[in-house]
Design an enzyme around this catalytic site. Sequence first.
Site, PDB file in Angstrom:
ATOM      1  N   ARG A  51       3.803  -0.345   4.519  1.00  0.00           N
ATOM      2  CA  ARG A  51       2.853   0.580   3.867  1.00  0.00           C
ATOM      3  C   ARG A  51       1.447   0.438   4.469  1.00  0.00           C
ATOM      4  O   ARG A  51       1.010   1.258   5.244  1.00  0.00           O
ATOM      5  CB  ARG A  51       2.855   0.315   2.348  1.00  0.00           C
ATOM      6  CG  ARG A  51       2.166   1.397   1.538  1.00  0.00           C
ATOM      7  CD  ARG A  51       0.665   1.283   1.498  1.00  0.00           C
ATOM      8  NE  ARG A  51       0.207   0.005   0.946  1.00  0.00           N
ATOM      9  CZ  ARG A  51      -1.071  -0.353   0.928  1.00  0.00           C
ATOM     10  NH1 ARG A  51      -2.009   0.433   1.431  1.00  0.00           N
ATOM     11  NH2 ARG A  51      -1.429  -1.540   0.454  1.00  0.00           N
ATOM     12  N   ASP A  52       0.774  -0.654   4.162  1.00  0.00           N
ATOM     13  CA  ASP A  52      -0.608  -0.828   4.652  1.00  0.00           C
ATOM     14  C   ASP A  52      -0.608  -0.912   6.175  1.00  0.00           C
ATOM     15  O   ASP A  52      -1.507  -0.392   6.847  1.00  0.00           O
ATOM     16  CB  ASP A  52      -1.199  -2.120   4.047  1.00  0.00           C
ATOM     17  CG  ASP A  52      -2.709  -2.075   3.893  1.00  0.00           C
ATOM     18  OD1 ASP A  52      -3.334  -1.262   4.572  1.00  0.00           O
ATOM     19  OD2 ASP A  52      -3.255  -2.870   3.112  1.00  0.00           O
ATOM     20  N   HIS A 104      -5.458  -9.894  -1.641  1.00  0.00           N
ATOM     21  CA  HIS A 104      -5.050  -8.983  -0.568  1.00  0.00           C
ATOM     22  C   HIS A 104      -6.196  -8.971   0.444  1.00  0.00           C
ATOM     23  O   HIS A 104      -7.170  -8.234   0.286  1.00  0.00           O
ATOM     24  CB  HIS A 104      -4.817  -7.608  -1.202  1.00  0.00           C
ATOM     25  CG  HIS A 104      -4.466  -6.496  -0.276  1.00  0.00           C
ATOM     26  ND1 HIS A 104      -3.193  -5.941  -0.214  1.00  0.00           N
ATOM     27  CD2 HIS A 104      -5.203  -5.777   0.604  1.00  0.00           C
ATOM     28  CE1 HIS A 104      -3.185  -4.944   0.649  1.00  0.00           C
ATOM     29  NE2 HIS A 104      -4.394  -4.815   1.164  1.00  0.00           N
ATOM     30  N   HIS A 156      -7.897  -8.415   4.113  1.00  0.00           N
ATOM     31  CA  HIS A 156      -7.885  -7.886   5.486  1.00  0.00           C
ATOM     32  C   HIS A 156      -8.682  -8.897   6.329  1.00  0.00           C
ATOM     33  O   HIS A 156      -9.467  -9.685   5.806  1.00  0.00           O
ATOM     34  CB  HIS A 156      -8.482  -6.482   5.523  1.00  0.00           C
ATOM     35  CG  HIS A 156      -7.514  -5.452   4.978  1.00  0.00           C
ATOM     36  ND1 HIS A 156      -6.776  -4.630   5.785  1.00  0.00           N
ATOM     37  CD2 HIS A 156      -7.136  -5.163   3.709  1.00  0.00           C
ATOM     38  CE1 HIS A 156      -5.992  -3.855   5.042  1.00  0.00           C
ATOM     39  NE2 HIS A 156      -6.197  -4.153   3.772  1.00  0.00           N
ATOM     40  N   CYS A 194      -7.173   0.680   6.040  1.00  0.00           N
ATOM     41  CA  CYS A 194      -7.252   1.848   5.157  1.00  0.00           C
ATOM     42  C   CYS A 194      -7.974   2.971   5.904  1.00  0.00           C
ATOM     43  O   CYS A 194      -9.096   2.771   6.383  1.00  0.00           O
ATOM     44  CB  CYS A 194      -8.010   1.479   3.882  1.00  0.00           C
ATOM     45  SG  CYS A 194      -8.313   2.886   2.810  1.00  0.00           S
ATOM     46  N   ASN A 236      -4.402  -6.271   7.880  1.00  0.00           N
ATOM     47  CA  ASN A 236      -4.240  -7.301   6.852  1.00  0.00           C
ATOM     48  C   ASN A 236      -4.087  -8.649   7.526  1.00  0.00           C
ATOM     49  O   ASN A 236      -3.703  -8.734   8.696  1.00  0.00           O
ATOM     50  CB  ASN A 236      -2.945  -7.046   6.063  1.00  0.00           C
ATOM     51  CG  ASN A 236      -2.978  -5.760   5.275  1.00  0.00           C
ATOM     52  OD1 ASN A 236      -2.807  -4.693   5.824  1.00  0.00           O
ATOM     53  ND2 ASN A 236      -3.218  -5.867   3.997  1.00  0.00           N
TER      54      ASN A 236
END
Length: 304
Positions: free
Chosen positions: A15-16, A207, A209, A240, A249
């Site tokens: 996803r990310d 979370h 990055h 993002c 990430n």
Amino acid sequence: MQLPKAVTIKEVGPRDGLQNEKTLVSVADKVEWINMLSNCGLPYIEVTSFVNPKWIPALADCYEVATSIERKRGVTYAALVPNEKGLEKALEANLDEISVFMSASETHNKKNINKSITETYPILERVVQEALLAKKSVRGYVSTVFGCPYEGNIEIDQVMRVSEKLFEMGISELSLGDTIGVANPKQVQLLLVQFLKRFPTNKLALHFHDTRGLALANIYATLQMGITTFDSSIGGLGGCPYAPGASGNVATDDVNYMLKKMDIETNIDDRKLLDAARFIEARLQKKLMSHSMVVNANQCIDRV
Ligand code: HMG
Ligand code: MG
């Protein structure tokens, strides 16, 4: 010093990791890759986002991917959901968990999901209620916790207000996002001191990055506060689209390496993880820059 004996790593690469990539990966390749990730021992994989494909074209195939992967017993398969339209599809795909998301910063929230913070609450409230009724667990994300690309510093009180709202809605875990990778270990601990007065350690995840290379240091600072759940992305993929300058990430392979060396259990097979990283590296036709991948490419041998 007391450190946790075991840690849960939540893989957000599909996803990310992919949402910001220019090179589109085919459904077949995504499915093969996610199946490889399922066999690494990862307990949790965020497989896609049920968002508007005009906003995130790289994940336009969310339904096909979510319904084509093999579902390994013991692995939780999750996806991001911004509204009821996304939830409908995620429920149809029968994912185990859905994640709602919003930002602590007004400007990032608007740019990312096209709503003010106040407008977002009732939308997410309905999503959480319906997901819970459908017997799905719900995770919440707050973005720009440690800094916003548009507004700069964000007050802890503001992050707390948004987080409390999400817990009131019924989320079971909150992931605190360092969306643009500006957090430092002192800042992380100062925020957690406040958060741990309100929420237990097992309700929080971090979370990070890794824009400035501080993500592993931040994870270490977080471990010292008793948190045992971290999001990461294989090979360090990620970013993002509505956070200019944000890099990937923290890399799952690097987090796993650090934790294993510290005798903290993750149950993840590092060789299979690197195989999965090489697989997606070839499909994206770009070098993945996690430390583990660079070390591996240079054939450095770790003798210690
Ligand atoms: P909007 O344009 O305000 O939506 O977007 P709308 O309700 O006004 O509808 C407009 C159009 O979108 C309609 O289509 C809807 O059907 C469609 P049209 O009639 O024009 O053809 N639409 C949808 N289509 C598919 N799936 C949906 C959906 N909803 C509406 N679910 C919306 C609002 C939230 C949908 C949009 O802003 C969006 O998709 N944003 C996603 C942004 C995103 O995915 N960002 C990255 C993830 S967040 C992140 O990376 C941070 C995180 O990693 C943590 C961290 O690092 O901090 C989680
Ligand atoms: Mg992120």
